[in-house]
Scaffold this motif. Structure first.
Motif, PDB file in Angstrom:
ATOM      1  N   LEU A 243      46.106  25.392  38.262  1.00  0.00           N
ATOM      2  CA  LEU A 243      46.010  26.765  37.918  1.00  0.00           C
ATOM      3  C   LEU A 243      44.418  27.310  38.379  1.00  0.00           C
ATOM      4  O   LEU A 243      44.070  28.590  38.296  1.00  0.00           O
ATOM      5  N   ARG A 244      43.705  26.109  38.926  1.00  0.00           N
ATOM      6  CA  ARG A 244      42.213  26.488  39.073  1.00  0.00           C
ATOM      7  C   ARG A 244      42.168  27.504  39.920  1.00  0.00           C
ATOM      8  O   ARG A 244      42.511  27.519  41.156  1.00  0.00           O
ATOM      9  N   GLY A 245      41.274  28.682  39.779  1.00  0.00           N
ATOM     10  CA  GLY A 245      41.106  29.610  40.799  1.00  0.00           C
ATOM     11  C   GLY A 245      42.066  30.693  40.914  1.00  0.00           C
ATOM     12  O   GLY A 245      41.776  31.733  41.539  1.00  0.00           O
ATOM     13  N   ARG A 246      43.088  30.642  40.164  1.00  0.00           N
ATOM     14  CA  ARG A 246      44.325  31.472  40.218  1.00  0.00           C
ATOM     15  C   ARG A 246      43.747  33.038  39.747  1.00  0.00           C
ATOM     16  O   ARG A 246      44.047  33.890  40.281  1.00  0.00           O
ATOM     17  N   GLU A 247      43.231  32.870  38.614  1.00  0.00           N
ATOM     18  CA  GLU A 247      42.674  34.106  37.789  1.00  0.00           C
ATOM     19  C   GLU A 247      41.880  34.880  38.666  1.00  0.00           C
ATOM     20  O   GLU A 247      41.481  36.078  38.863  1.00  0.00           O
ATOM     21  N   ALA A 248      40.728  34.200  39.303  1.00  0.00           N
ATOM     22  CA  ALA A 248      39.782  34.790  40.193  1.00  0.00           C
ATOM     23  C   ALA A 248      40.350  35.197  41.289  1.00  0.00           C
ATOM     24  O   ALA A 248      39.851  36.491  41.753  1.00  0.00           O
ATOM     25  N   THR A 252      40.160  39.284  42.459  1.00  0.00           N
ATOM     26  CA  THR A 252      39.593  39.689  43.672  1.00  0.00           C
ATOM     27  C   THR A 252      40.710  40.589  44.459  1.00  0.00           C
ATOM     28  O   THR A 252      40.433  41.622  45.197  1.00  0.00           O
ATOM     29  N   GLN A 253      42.041  40.240  44.549  1.00  0.00           N
ATOM     30  CA  GLN A 253      43.082  41.028  45.079  1.00  0.00           C
ATOM     31  C   GLN A 253      43.022  42.483  44.403  1.00  0.00           C
ATOM     32  O   GLN A 253      43.206  43.456  45.103  1.00  0.00           O
ATOM     33  N   ARG A 254      43.028  42.787  43.081  1.00  0.00           N
ATOM     34  CA  ARG A 254      43.144  44.173  42.459  1.00  0.00           C
ATOM     35  C   ARG A 254      41.737  44.476  42.806  1.00  0.00           C
ATOM     36  O   ARG A 254      42.156  45.835  43.104  1.00  0.00           O
ATOM     37  N   ASN A 255      40.462  44.260  42.759  1.00  0.00           N
ATOM     38  CA  ASN A 255      39.572  44.682  43.341  1.00  0.00           C
ATOM     39  C   ASN A 255      39.438  45.033  44.899  1.00  0.00           C
ATOM     40  O   ASN A 255      39.089  46.389  45.115  1.00  0.00           O
ATOM     41  N   HIS A 256      40.290  44.416  45.476  1.00  0.00           N
ATOM     42  CA  HIS A 256      40.514  44.905  47.034  1.00  0.00           C
ATOM     43  C   HIS A 256      41.277  46.276  47.179  1.00  0.00           C
ATOM     44  O   HIS A 256      41.149  47.317  47.663  1.00  0.00           O
ATOM     45  N   ILE A 257      42.350  46.073  46.109  1.00  0.00           N
ATOM     46  CA  ILE A 257      43.241  47.234  46.238  1.00  0.00           C
ATOM     47  C   ILE A 257      42.661  48.548  45.824  1.00  0.00           C
ATOM     48  O   ILE A 257      42.842  49.574  46.287  1.00  0.00           O
TER      49      ILE A 257
END
Length: 369
Positions: A243-248, A252-257
């Motif tokens: 799970l490590r890093g999945r939240e980040a 990041t993906q949402r901010n790109h969108i």
């Protein structure tokens, strides 16, 4: 302008991943030793530090000449970045205190941290989509790489250093790309954007990009991590590692969108973008204990950086505006008072009686600034 492109390496033989992992371990152990020497002797300039440690780094950690030089430069850059971030106030108050305490200790590099390569120790073959890369066990030739079609197109403009990194047993190369930057056009007004936690972005056109999905995702992962930590079994630890890093990555993906939508809207209407300058907000805001987690996980700086670089690529002008009183000032009569903000979502002016969505009122002020 410069952007970063990531491609994935596909080592063909069994020993190649081990050679790449061993190279990262050796380089980062060398970087930690150089960091300790630099901190002890107060040598933070590249030339002075290189004269002091160059030969010993090569002999002790079995590095060739160019990798040793890149290790020393990585250490110098790390100290420069640490100092610049603290000075600019780009960190939360707790993070600033932690890093200020860390200034009394040398920087320690993770053994799997990224390692920079230059063109002498990393050669790209774009036609065959392979790389030749130096390792501590010798040079590995013909390692295939894959990436998106857009990334592979951009590699033709590659220049400067590339970074080798490892994530969850996979190896990636991060290449620096020079992209032509068009001149910013003369905007026909500005698209005001209010940044927040409940609503990640609210535009002066009335479009609200809610943060509910991100909040639910974070809350879910926080509960899962808490549950797994209480179990303290080997399988729970393996699950935590996966799970490590999945939240980040999700954030990041949402901010790109969101950034892409904002830039597209401004470009389509020939407007610029007006963003709040929230630098140092974590030091200025006093949050209750239950709110601190949300405040310190708020990725407003990342979203602002995404909007800025995406806008530069298409010539959309971006201005950063002082956000002072944007949540308290009426966009109709400019009356300013703290009681105007009735709740997180509701704004009611005590002077003219205007009632509107609080974030939308703030964007109207940004649009005019």
């Amino acid at each position: 302008m410069k952007i970063a492109v990531r491609v994935k390496l596909l080592p063909a033989s069994v020993y190649e991943p081990d050679a790449l992992a061993a190279t990262l371990r050796s380089c980062n152990r060398a970087a930690t030793w150089v960091s300790e020497t630099a901190h002890a002797k107060g040598l933070f300039r590249r030339n002075a530090l290189q004269q002091a440690v160059y030969y010993e780094v090569k002999d002790t950690f079995d590095l060739a000449a160019r990798p040793a030089v890149r290790v020393i430069k990585k250490v110098v850059d790390a100290y420069a970045t640490l100092k610049a971030n603290i000075k600019a106030g780009n960190l939360g108050s707790q993070e600033v205190k932690r890093r200020q305490r860390a200034e009394t200790k040398p920087i320690v590099f993770r053994e799997d941290a990224a390692q920079p390569y230059d063109d002498r120790i990393l050669t790209w073959n774009l036609d065959q989509r392979t790389v030749s890369i130096w390792t501590v066990t010798g040079r590995l030739k013909g390692i295939p790489f894959v990436g998106s079609e857009r990334a592979l197109e951009l590699l033709a403009s590659r220049s400067g250093e590339s970074d080798l990194m490892m994530r969850e047993g996979m190896f990636f190369l991060i290449a620096t790309i020079d992209v032509s930057e068009p001149l910013a056009y003369e905007p026909d007004g500005f698209l005001g954007v209010d940044l927040g936690i409940v609503n990640i972005a609210t535009t002066s056109d009335g479009r609200i990009m809610s943060g509910r999905r991100v909040s639910r995702y974070r809350r879910h992962h926080r509960d899962v991590r808490k549950k797994l930590r209480t179990k303290r079994t080997k399988s729970a630890k393996r699950r935590l590692k996966r799970l490590r890093g999945r939240e980040a990555r999700y954030t990041t993906q949402r901010n790109h969108i969101i950034a892409k939508k904002l830039v597209h809207t401004a470009e389509r209407t020939s407007r610029g973008i007006g963003l709040e300058d929230l630098s140092g907000i974590r030091q200025r805001v006093t949050a209750r204990k239950v709110q601190r987690s949300r405040l310190h996980s708020w990725a407003f700086a990342q979203l602002g950086a995404f909007v800025e670089y995406k806008a530069r690529r298409v010539g959309v002008p971006v201005v950063f505006v002082d956000p002072r009183n944007t949540s308290r000032q009426c966009s109709e009569c400019r009356h300013t008072h703290r009681t105007n903000r009735v709740s997180q979502a509701r704004f009611a002016c005590r002077s003219c009686g205007a009632v509107l969505h609080a974030d939308h009122g703030g964007t109207s002020l940004l649009e005019r600034s």
